[in-house]
Design an enzyme around this catalytic site. Structure first.
Site, PDB file in Angstrom:
ATOM      1  CD  GLU A 108      -3.005  -0.975   2.271  1.00 45.21           C
ATOM      2  OE1 GLU A 108      -4.202  -1.183   2.022  1.00 45.21           O
ATOM      3  OE2 GLU A 108      -2.596  -0.713   3.420  1.00 45.21           O
ATOM      4  CB  VAL A 109       3.691   2.443  -2.040  1.00 44.37           C
ATOM      5  CG1 VAL A 109       4.410   3.759  -2.292  1.00 44.37           C
ATOM      6  CG2 VAL A 109       4.648   1.397  -1.469  1.00 44.37           C
TER       7      VAL A 109
END
Length: 702
Positions: A483-484
């Site tokens: 989840e960048v």
């Protein structure tokens, strides 16, 4: 009056008297002192004897006292009552491969009572979970024995393998003792196993030998053997377990470990020989897990039972069979983690993915950077030391389970990294605690590592070094990558190709991993899937993508087409934290509905996707994930079990399924229900599958 002679005589008598009395007093005192010393020695000897007896029998005395107060209950270690009650009012008979419950009246019926478990283990298909991959044979005839009759024979030229097998066997014996209820049964119950005619039982303590190819007794200091005078309880004089490993001496985990084994049982002259042969320790360890499930406790006989003969050839379909636990959102004790791993071993899961840090907390105390825990842990008591990690790792190896540690990066890096400027290292992480959080991260608090600070990479390298040292040599490592949020970085690097920045971060992290591994590249480097993993910037020859998105998402096909090996962890099937409602007022925080064990079991993405042989080889396996926003140690067992066991069978034997996608065959219900009971016997608080009536009446509720 007296004359002179009389006075002289009286004077002489008085003088003699004065001289004699002190001597007599002295003799009296000496005699009294000697008597007192003797009395004290007798009292002291008696006290020592009484204390010695009390010490060696304290468990028996406590249990007897409890039994007198509660005659229908049995004391269990760490619990108040026996988790699997005795069911003396029912007997069971096998009818068309199904156990039928019948009311039992001992005085009205001369027939011997058959316990539910004994009926279940001898009626229908073999009752092992996960089901063996090949045809297995067991006899209909069973024999009674006690755990004290079980001995080990090691057959391996590899010293370290023998040592590890010995440790595994000791735990096998320990769990058999729990199954036989020796650790919490009363002394009276143990003696009642003997024939009523035996009047003077003679107990012998088990001893422990370590020589190769020599019969070994169970754990030292165990309770009483099943020998009573010249009589012997049960049908066996001994059950010998022979573990043969003549192939590899490898004890380090890698994806090419041979986990196959062969188990055969023969019976002759009141002796059973169970021979487990394997090429590696890992295969032999799985053989022990299978043997444990070929043994059960008969509550009628109050003894263990097993088959007279059996033959099983077994090996897994998938190399990677994982379970992920997040210890950042909530802290979990070392004991809870070890309890989870022991259940994994019984189910033949082989990878414990320890998501040890996240934005919420950084509980690991780094040798090189203790500031990470000082700034990031929930409290001083909610941390993991190097010794804790080493203890978990060594324990896991006994059960054939590898520990994979993950520090999520670059995202999910919060307050634990908020100390760089104080040390002159600059900003190690950006967007920490930034609001509104939904703009800059997946869930609060925000924080994403600084991809343009070399100190960040150095810290990661040192962490990787510590992890590799603690968990041992391996060919697989997890770099995170979950989840960048590019909007976080965009505030600081708005003139930069942000996708390229992510690629650069992952490649630099991998380069640091290589340095941490003695400048040797690891064969498999795992990252979480995202919209960024399809940029093709990561070499598919080394990077493995753990696919967490939906099973119908296009990324599943794209990643395989782009040549990546994958580990499936589909959110719509194998996320065990889903279905408990939203834990926050804003944002999507609930992945409903609840994933039942049937959902987990029926999920076969390689079949649904109709993968050809080439694409199937790219599927290394799968992993169930338990994120812990709404889970702490109080719910751990029932959130994981028996649903994680459903995944275990899917990845071990992947049984062919000709039924409708939403229907699980009745025999699977029967086997997983029994496996759930085995977990409960071992102290795992596994979730109930259906009312107990359905357990006692197999097939009626399905």
């Amino acid at each position: 009056m007296c004359n002179i002679e009389c006075c002289k005589s009286r004077k002489t008598h008085n003088t003699t008297k004065q001289q004699t009395f002190p001597y007599l007093r002295y003799l009296f005192k000496m005699s009294l002192a000697v008597s007192l010393r003797r009395a004290l020695l007798v009292l002291l000897s008696g006290a020592i004897f009484i204390l010695t007896v009390l010490y060696w029998n304290q468990g028996v005395i406590k249990t007897q006292a409890y039994s007198e107060a509660q005659p229908r209950l049995h004391v269990q270690r760490d619990r108040n009552i026996d988790p699997i009650p005795l069911e003396k009012s029912w007997t069971y008979k096998c009818d068309h491969d199904r156990c039928v419950r019948v009311n039992y009246h001992k005085n009205e019926d001369n027939a011997k009572r058959v316990s539910f478990i004994s009926c279940s283990m001898t009626c229908g298909d073999i009752n092992i979970w996960p089901h063996p991959t090949s045809k297995s044979l067991v006899s209909a005839h069973t024999l009674r024995f006690s755990v004290e009759d079980v001995h080990l024979r090691l057959d391996s030229p590899h010293r370290d393998v023998r040592k590890q097998l010995k440790l595994a066997f000791d735990w096998f014996i320990k769990e058999l003792r729990q199954i036989q209820r020796l650790d919490y049964a009363s002394h009276t119950d143990e003696i009642s196993m003997a024939a009523a005619s035996v009047s003077e039982p003679s107990f012998r303590l088990g001893l422990h030998k370590t020589d190769t190819d020599v019969a070994e007794s169970p754990l030292a200091g165990s309770l009483f053997s099943a020998t009573f005078g010249s009589h012997r309880v049960g049908d066996l004089d001994s059950l010998q377990v022979k573990l043969s490993v003549h192939g590899s001496d490898q004890l380090n985990f890698n994806l090419d470990n041979d986990e196959s084994y062969k188990l055969s049982t023969t019976y002759e002259h009141r002796r059973i020989l169970v021979h487990i042969t394997a090429q590696t320790f890992f295969g032999a360890r799985h053989g022990l897990s299978t043997l444990q499930q070929l043994i059960w406790y008969d509550d009628e006989e109050r003894l263990l039972r097993t088959y007279v003969s059996s033959l099983i050839n077994d090996e897994p379909k998938f190399r990677y069979r994982g379970l992920m636990l997040d210890t950042s959102r909530h802290f979990f004790s070392v004991d809870a983690i070890k309890r989870t791993i022991s259940a994994m071993g019984l189910a033949k899961l082989n990878r414990f993915h320890w998501h040890i840090t996240d934005a919420q907390s950084f509980p690991y105390i780094s040798r090189n950077y203790p500031e990470l825990a000082e700034h990031g842990a929930y409290s001083e008591s909610e941390t993991y030391s190097e010794q804790d990690v080493r203890e978990v790792t060594e324990f896991a190896k006994i059960f054939g389970v590898q520990v994979l540690l993950e520090v999520d990066a670059p995202a999910h890096a919060g307050n634990g990294w908020d100390w760089g400027p104080k040390r002159g290292l600059g900003e190690l992480s950006l967007c920490i605690n930034q609001q509104p959080w939904s703009f800059y991260c997946g869930e609060p608090p925000c924080g994403q590592l600084n991809p343009k600070n070399n100190h960040t990479y150095l810290i990661l390298q040192r962490l990787y070094e510590e992890f590799l040292k603690l968990t041992g040599p391996t060919d697989i490592f997890h770099l995170g990558g979950d989840e960048v949020n590019l909007d976080c970085w965009a505030q600081y690097f708005n003139d930069t190709d942000l996708r390229g920045l992510w690629c650069d971060f992952m490649l630099q992290s991998n380069a640091r991993l290589k340095l941490a591994n003695g400048n040797e590249a690891l064969r498999h480097v795992v990252v979480w899937s995202s919209a960024l993993t399809n940029t093709k910037c990561l070499p598919n020859s080394q990077f493995v993508v753990q696919v967490w998105g939906g099973s119908t998402w296009q990324e599943n096909y794209d990643l395989l087409d782009n040549g990546y090996n994958v580990i499936f962890s589909h959110v719509d099937a194998w996320y065990l934290d889903c279905g408990f409602g939203s834990w926050r007022a804003t944002g999507d925080a609930a992945c409903s509905p609840y994933r039942t064990w049937q959902n987990v079991y029926k999920h076969r993405p390689w079949e649904r996707m109709r993968l050809d042989n080439k694409r199937r080889k790219q599927v290394l396996g799968g992993e169930a994930c338990l994120w812990t926003e709404q889970v702490d140690e109080n719910q751990l067992d029932n959130r994981l079990w028996p649903r994680a066991a459903a995944l275990a069978e899917r990845l071990w034997s992947d049984p062919n399924d000709d039924h409708d996608f939403d229907i699980v065959p009745p025999e699977v219900f029967r086997r997983i229900s029994l496996f759930r009971n085995r977990l409960v016997e071992l102290g795992i608080k596994a979730e109930a599958l259906f009312p107990k009536y359905c357990v006692q009446n197999p097939g009626e509720c399905i």
